[in-house]
Design a protein around this motif. Structure first.
Motif, PDB file in Angstrom:
ATOM      1  N   ASP A 185      30.325   8.713 -76.748  1.00 35.57           N
ATOM      2  CA  ASP A 185      31.153   9.907 -76.833  1.00 35.57           C
ATOM      3  C   ASP A 185      30.413  11.059 -77.515  1.00 35.57           C
ATOM      4  O   ASP A 185      31.010  11.867 -78.230  1.00 35.57           O
ATOM      5  N   GLN A 186      29.097  11.122 -77.285  1.00 32.31           N
ATOM      6  CA  GLN A 186      28.283  12.216 -77.817  1.00 32.31           C
ATOM      7  C   GLN A 186      27.778  13.064 -76.653  1.00 32.31           C
ATOM      8  O   GLN A 186      27.465  12.540 -75.581  1.00 32.31           O
ATOM      9  N   HIS A 187      27.689  14.351 -76.875  1.00 32.75           N
ATOM     10  CA  HIS A 187      27.173  15.253 -75.840  1.00 32.75           C
ATOM     11  C   HIS A 187      25.646  15.248 -75.927  1.00 32.75           C
ATOM     12  O   HIS A 187      25.069  15.644 -76.950  1.00 32.75           O
ATOM     13  N   PRO A 231      21.933  29.240 -67.103  1.00 35.24           N
ATOM     14  CA  PRO A 231      22.556  27.908 -67.181  1.00 35.24           C
ATOM     15  C   PRO A 231      22.319  27.133 -65.884  1.00 35.24           C
ATOM     16  O   PRO A 231      22.438  27.690 -64.789  1.00 35.24           O
ATOM     17  N   VAL A 232      21.984  25.854 -66.007  1.00 34.06           N
ATOM     18  CA  VAL A 232      21.779  25.013 -64.818  1.00 34.06           C
ATOM     19  C   VAL A 232      22.814  23.897 -64.724  1.00 34.06           C
ATOM     20  O   VAL A 232      23.080  23.389 -63.634  1.00 34.06           O
ATOM     21  N   CYS A 233      23.399  23.492 -65.867  1.00 28.13           N
ATOM     22  CA  CYS A 233      24.431  22.458 -65.822  1.00 28.13           C
ATOM     23  C   CYS A 233      25.188  22.407 -67.141  1.00 28.13           C
ATOM     24  O   CYS A 233      24.697  22.886 -68.172  1.00 28.13           O
ATOM     25  N   ASP A 234      26.395  21.835 -67.098  1.00 25.50           N
ATOM     26  CA  ASP A 234      27.144  21.524 -68.303  1.00 25.50           C
ATOM     27  C   ASP A 234      26.691  20.160 -68.813  1.00 25.50           C
ATOM     28  O   ASP A 234      26.555  19.213 -68.029  1.00 25.50           O
ATOM     29  N   VAL A 235      26.445  20.051 -70.103  1.00 28.62           N
ATOM     30  CA  VAL A 235      25.965  18.802 -70.686  1.00 28.62           C
ATOM     31  C   VAL A 235      27.073  17.752 -70.684  1.00 28.62           C
ATOM     32  O   VAL A 235      28.223  18.050 -71.024  1.00 28.62           O
ATOM     33  N   ASP A 268      11.253  28.395 -73.338  1.00 22.64           N
ATOM     34  CA  ASP A 268      12.343  28.131 -74.281  1.00 22.64           C
ATOM     35  C   ASP A 268      12.815  26.687 -74.149  1.00 22.64           C
ATOM     36  O   ASP A 268      12.681  26.072 -73.086  1.00 22.64           O
ATOM     37  N   TRP A 269      13.447  26.177 -75.207  1.00 21.06           N
ATOM     38  CA  TRP A 269      14.073  24.868 -75.129  1.00 21.06           C
ATOM     39  C   TRP A 269      15.365  24.992 -74.311  1.00 21.06           C
ATOM     40  O   TRP A 269      15.937  26.079 -74.241  1.00 21.06           O
ATOM     41  N   PRO A 270      15.827  23.895 -73.701  1.00 23.43           N
ATOM     42  CA  PRO A 270      16.968  24.001 -72.791  1.00 23.43           C
ATOM     43  C   PRO A 270      18.331  24.141 -73.461  1.00 23.43           C
ATOM     44  O   PRO A 270      19.321  24.357 -72.771  1.00 23.43           O
ATOM     45  N   LEU A 271      18.382  24.015 -74.786  1.00 24.43           N
ATOM     46  CA  LEU A 271      19.655  24.128 -75.499  1.00 24.43           C
ATOM     47  C   LEU A 271      19.499  25.081 -76.682  1.00 24.43           C
ATOM     48  O   LEU A 271      18.469  25.073 -77.361  1.00 24.43           O
ATOM     49  N   ALA A 272      20.531  25.883 -76.903  1.00 20.38           N
ATOM     50  CA  ALA A 272      20.484  26.816 -78.031  1.00 20.38           C
ATOM     51  C   ALA A 272      20.730  26.111 -79.359  1.00 20.38           C
ATOM     52  O   ALA A 272      20.216  26.512 -80.395  1.00 20.38           O
ATOM     53  N   ASP A 273      21.512  25.042 -79.323  1.00 17.02           N
ATOM     54  CA  ASP A 273      21.879  24.309 -80.538  1.00 17.02           C
ATOM     55  C   ASP A 273      21.740  22.817 -80.239  1.00 17.02           C
ATOM     56  O   ASP A 273      22.491  22.276 -79.434  1.00 17.02           O
ATOM     57  N   TYR A 274      20.772  22.152 -80.866  1.00 19.90           N
ATOM     58  CA  TYR A 274      20.535  20.743 -80.528  1.00 19.90           C
ATOM     59  C   TYR A 274      19.795  20.043 -81.666  1.00 19.90           C
ATOM     60  O   TYR A 274      19.248  20.664 -82.572  1.00 19.90           O
ATOM     61  N   SER A 275      19.807  18.710 -81.579  1.00 24.08           N
ATOM     62  CA  SER A 275      18.963  17.866 -82.423  1.00 24.08           C
ATOM     63  C   SER A 275      18.343  16.815 -81.522  1.00 24.08           C
ATOM     64  O   SER A 275      18.929  16.442 -80.491  1.00 24.08           O
ATOM     65  N   VAL A 276      17.167  16.344 -81.867  1.00 28.75           N
ATOM     66  CA  VAL A 276      16.474  15.355 -81.045  1.00 28.75           C
ATOM     67  C   VAL A 276      16.974  13.963 -81.424  1.00 28.75           C
ATOM     68  O   VAL A 276      16.727  13.483 -82.527  1.00 28.75           O
ATOM     69  N   ARG A 328      26.460  20.163 -78.884  1.00 33.38           N
ATOM     70  CA  ARG A 328      27.898  20.293 -79.129  1.00 33.38           C
ATOM     71  C   ARG A 328      28.690  20.242 -77.828  1.00 33.38           C
ATOM     72  O   ARG A 328      28.130  20.404 -76.744  1.00 33.38           O
ATOM     73  N   LYS A 329      29.974  20.051 -77.956  1.00 35.12           N
ATOM     74  CA  LYS A 329      30.865  20.052 -76.802  1.00 35.12           C
ATOM     75  C   LYS A 329      30.846  21.425 -76.137  1.00 35.12           C
ATOM     76  O   LYS A 329      30.857  22.458 -76.804  1.00 35.12           O
ATOM     77  N   GLY A 330      30.809  21.429 -74.815  1.00 32.55           N
ATOM     78  CA  GLY A 330      30.818  22.676 -74.060  1.00 32.55           C
ATOM     79  C   GLY A 330      29.457  23.317 -73.888  1.00 32.55           C
ATOM     80  O   GLY A 330      29.359  24.395 -73.290  1.00 32.55           O
ATOM     81  N   ALA A 331      28.399  22.657 -74.377  1.00 32.77           N
ATOM     82  CA  ALA A 331      27.059  23.232 -74.264  1.00 32.77           C
ATOM     83  C   ALA A 331      26.568  23.206 -72.817  1.00 32.77           C
ATOM     84  O   ALA A 331      26.923  22.322 -72.040  1.00 32.77           O
TER      85      ALA A 331
END
Length: 306
Positions: free
Chosen positions: A284-286, A274-278, A189-197, A217-220
């Motif tokens: 100021d981008q996550h 989960p391994v870490c908070d982004v 699986d990819w490491p994020l459920a909601d992301y853009s490259v 997103r924030k809190g990912a």
């Protein structure tokens, strides 16, 4: 990395680019070599008693013992699972405090440190949490206080003996000589459920190979892409908080620019854990720096991930 003075008026020394530092740093970690210390400077003399020391290039237990002004045998007894002939990058060594004891024929007297749990202490000393609970009647495992002294039993026969034998085996190299074939794609699986490259894998304008940057997103939270063992969970220069997980088929996944680590080195994770908070970048981008390696060599994550 030391800068070499360049002769000639008006010429300034060249500084290594952040991308080169990132690539070189990850190569050292994944190859099992000793890394440079946090912040890029050599360790200050005299590691304080009671601290954890992270192995650096050229370190030996004798050198650490001399720096901390503790007897070598005492340092060895407080690190029963450490093979002095196979010190590895990111490996942590416990420097005992003056109030602690490690008798050859009795239980350890251990001083609680920040973040300690009976499970974590048991892993370090090769025993079980239940044995520590039994040896500390009246101590609440969920209410441990920093500086509190607890008793840690020595390994007993049976399971303990097997654990002791395992702890004396040389540490596995972070990189196998022959990586072998890559597993079939689509099994991870990819490491994020909601992301853009925000930056794809590949070389930049200077020809330096760059890992992926994934905006979210924030809190990912970054998730383990597959089952594996955490081999590194700590800070690294230019990368912030970093997690490196080793998987079957000699694959490694790297999660960097984290805000907060959710795993510890030596623990096992399952796909989707989960391994870490982004963390947040300078705009100021996550954003998560994500890298995959096969036998320590960088590969395009799309070769394995769906």
């Amino acid at each position: 990395m030391a800068e070499r003075a360049v002769a000639g008026k008006g010429r300034r020394p060249r500084r290594p680019t952040a991308s080169l530092i990132i690539v070189f740093g990850l190569a050292l970690l994944l190859a099992g070599c000793a890394s440079t210390p946090r912040g890029g400077t050599s360790r200050e003399p005299g590691s304080p008693a009671g601290s954890w020391v992270t192995i650096q290039r050229g370190d030996t237990l004798s050198r650490i013992a001399n720096s901390a002004d503790v007897p070598l045998i005492r340092l060895q007894r407080f690190n029963p699972g450490v093979d002095s002939r196979a010190l590895a990058v990111g490996q942590r060594i416990l420097v005992p405090h003056g109030s602690e004891r490690a008798p050859s024929g009795g239980p350890y007297r251990y001083r609680i440190r920040p973040g300690d749990t009976f499970s974590r202490i048991a892993r370090h000393f090769g025993t079980s949490p239940s044995a520590i609970v039994a040896a500390n009647r009246g101590v609440d495992p969920s209410g441990l206080a920093i500086g509190q002294l607890v008793s840690v039993p020595l390994r007993s026969a049976g399971t303990g003996s097997r654990a002791a034998a395992a702890s004396r085996r040389p540490a596995k190299s972070a990189v196998l000589p022959n990586p072998g074939p890559l597993p079939a794609g689509g099994q991870w699986d990819w490491p994020l459920a909601d992301y853009s490259v925000s930056r794809g894998f590949g070389k930049d304008s200077r020809g330096t190979l760059q890992p992926m940057l994934l905006r979210t997103r924030k809190g990912a939270q970054a998730l383990a892409v597959a089952d594996g063992e955490v081999r590194f969970a700590d800070s690294m220069r230019q990368l912030g908080e970093v997690v490196i997980v080793h998987h079957p088929d000699n694959l490694q996944s790297v999660y960097a620019h984290c805000k907060r680590l959710l795993v510890e080195s030596g623990t096992r994770v399952s796909r989707g854990n989960p391994v870490c908070d982004v963390g947040v970048n300078d705009r100021d981008q996550h954003e998560l720096l994500f890298d995959m390696r096969h036998g320590g060599r960088p590969i395009n994550p799309s070769r394995v991930l769906p």
